[in-house]
Design an enzyme around this catalytic site. Structure first.
Site, PDB file in Angstrom:
ATOM      1  CD  GLN A  78      47.074  53.894  37.551  1.00 19.79           C
ATOM      2  OE1 GLN A  78      47.714  54.811  38.056  1.00 19.79           O
ATOM      3  NE2 GLN A  78      45.787  53.977  37.311  1.00 19.79           N
ATOM      4  CG  ASP A  94      44.191  41.114  38.469  1.00 24.66           C
ATOM      5  OD1 ASP A  94      44.457  42.273  38.806  1.00 24.66           O
ATOM      6  OD2 ASP A  94      44.732  40.540  37.498  1.00 24.66           O
ATOM      7  CG  ASN A 126      50.392  49.107  41.612  1.00 30.97           C
ATOM      8  OD1 ASN A 126      51.123  49.081  42.605  1.00 30.97           O
ATOM      9  ND2 ASN A 126      49.959  47.991  41.041  1.00 30.97           N
ATOM     10  CG  HIS A 175      43.086  49.329  39.581  1.00 33.04           C
ATOM     11  ND1 HIS A 175      43.390  50.244  38.607  1.00 33.04           N
ATOM     12  CD2 HIS A 175      44.157  48.500  39.678  1.00 33.04           C
ATOM     13  CE1 HIS A 175      44.602  49.977  38.117  1.00 33.04           C
ATOM     14  NE2 HIS A 175      45.086  48.931  38.758  1.00 33.04           N
ATOM     15  CG  LEU A 176      41.810  48.756  47.368  1.00 29.28           C
ATOM     16  CD1 LEU A 176      43.138  49.369  47.800  1.00 29.28           C
ATOM     17  CD2 LEU A 176      40.715  49.124  48.374  1.00 29.28           C
ATOM     18  CG  HIS A 177      45.848  45.516  42.945  1.00 25.78           C
ATOM     19  ND1 HIS A 177      45.983  44.619  41.905  1.00 25.78           N
ATOM     20  CD2 HIS A 177      46.209  46.717  42.435  1.00 25.78           C
ATOM     21  CE1 HIS A 177      46.421  45.248  40.820  1.00 25.78           C
ATOM     22  NE2 HIS A 177      46.565  46.523  41.108  1.00 25.78           N
TER      23      HIS A 177
HETATM   24  P1  DGP Z   1      47.780  47.801  37.826  1.00 27.85           P
HETATM   25  O1  DGP Z   1      49.063  47.233  37.346  1.00 27.85           O
HETATM   26  O2  DGP Z   1      47.828  48.233  39.276  1.00 27.85           O
HETATM   27  O3  DGP Z   1      47.233  48.872  36.914  1.00 27.85           O
HETATM   28  O4  DGP Z   1      46.748  46.599  37.801  1.00 27.85           O
HETATM   29  C1  DGP Z   1      45.919  46.306  36.709  1.00 27.85           C
HETATM   30  C2  DGP Z   1      45.380  44.937  36.938  1.00 27.85           C
HETATM   31  O5  DGP Z   1      44.268  44.766  36.088  1.00 27.85           O
HETATM   32  C3  DGP Z   1      46.348  43.813  36.621  1.00 27.85           C
HETATM   33  O6  DGP Z   1      46.592  43.069  37.808  1.00 27.85           O
HETATM   34  C4  DGP Z   1      45.645  42.966  35.584  1.00 27.85           C
HETATM   35  C5  DGP Z   1      44.206  43.436  35.650  1.00 27.85           C
HETATM   36  N1  DGP Z   1      43.510  43.460  34.384  1.00 27.85           N
HETATM   37  C6  DGP Z   1      43.906  44.061  33.238  1.00 27.85           C
HETATM   38  N2  DGP Z   1      42.997  43.888  32.261  1.00 27.85           N
HETATM   39  C7  DGP Z   1      41.980  43.178  32.840  1.00 27.85           C
HETATM   40  C8  DGP Z   1      40.722  42.698  32.344  1.00 27.85           C
HETATM   41  O7  DGP Z   1      40.340  42.880  31.194  1.00 27.85           O
HETATM   42  N3  DGP Z   1      39.953  41.993  33.226  1.00 27.85           N
HETATM   43  C9  DGP Z   1      40.330  41.781  34.529  1.00 27.85           C
HETATM   44  N4  DGP Z   1      39.494  41.082  35.301  1.00 27.85           N
HETATM   45  N5  DGP Z   1      41.496  42.228  35.024  1.00 27.85           N
HETATM   46  C10 DGP Z   1      42.308  42.915  34.181  1.00 27.85           C
END
Ligand code: DGP
Length: 114
Positions: A94, A31, A87, A100-102
């Site tokens: 979200q 992330d 989320n 996506h799975l964190h």
């Molecule tokens: P959510 O809030 O559940 O939709 O999580 C989205 C996640 O994605 C957040 O923790 C930050 C991550 N994220 C957003 N843009 C990028 C990106 O361009 N690259 C990476 N590696 N992560 C990203």
């Protein structure tokens, strides 16, 4: 055709990411804004916008990303425990419209979540 969401762009290698795992069904990468010492996102290659959009045909890929999460947790040293989060939609927190799975670990987590 250019991808329309940021995670599809990562799948298509249009933007970089620190990829830790990939196979024919999914991709896992760090992330960009980690909320724990280990914070990896596992995403299906198939474009599924939210958890609420899942269909019965997606059961296998949903199980698969959880299996990958379990294996990554072992590889990334999370034997003590970890947290998995999906989320769903804006009210669920979200921000990227691709399922996506964190996988979070490396610290103790509280409950209830914020
Ligand atoms: P959510 O809030 O559940 O939709 O999580 C989205 C996640 O994605 C957040 O923790 C930050 C991550 N994220 C957003 N843009 C990028 C990106 O361009 N690259 C990476 N590696 N992560 C990203």
């Amino acid at each position: 055709m250019l991808a329309t969401n940021i995670f599809l762009k990562i799948i298509n290698r249009e933007i970089p990411a620190k990829i830790v795992y990939e196979d024919e069904h999914c991709l896992a990468f760090h992330d960009i804004s980690p909320q724990a010492p280990v914070h990896v996102l596992i995403i299906p290659r198939k474009e599924i916008r939210t958890h609420a959009d899942l269909t019965e045909a997606d059961k296998a890929v949903l199980g698969h990303i959880h299996w990958v999460a379990k294996q990554l947790a072992e590889q990334l040293g999370l034997a003590e425990g970890y947290r998995l989060v999906i989320n769903c939609n804006e009210a669920g927190g979200q921000s990227v419209p691709h399922l996506h799975l964190h996988l979070l670990g490396g610290r103790k987590f509280g409950w209830p979540p914020g």
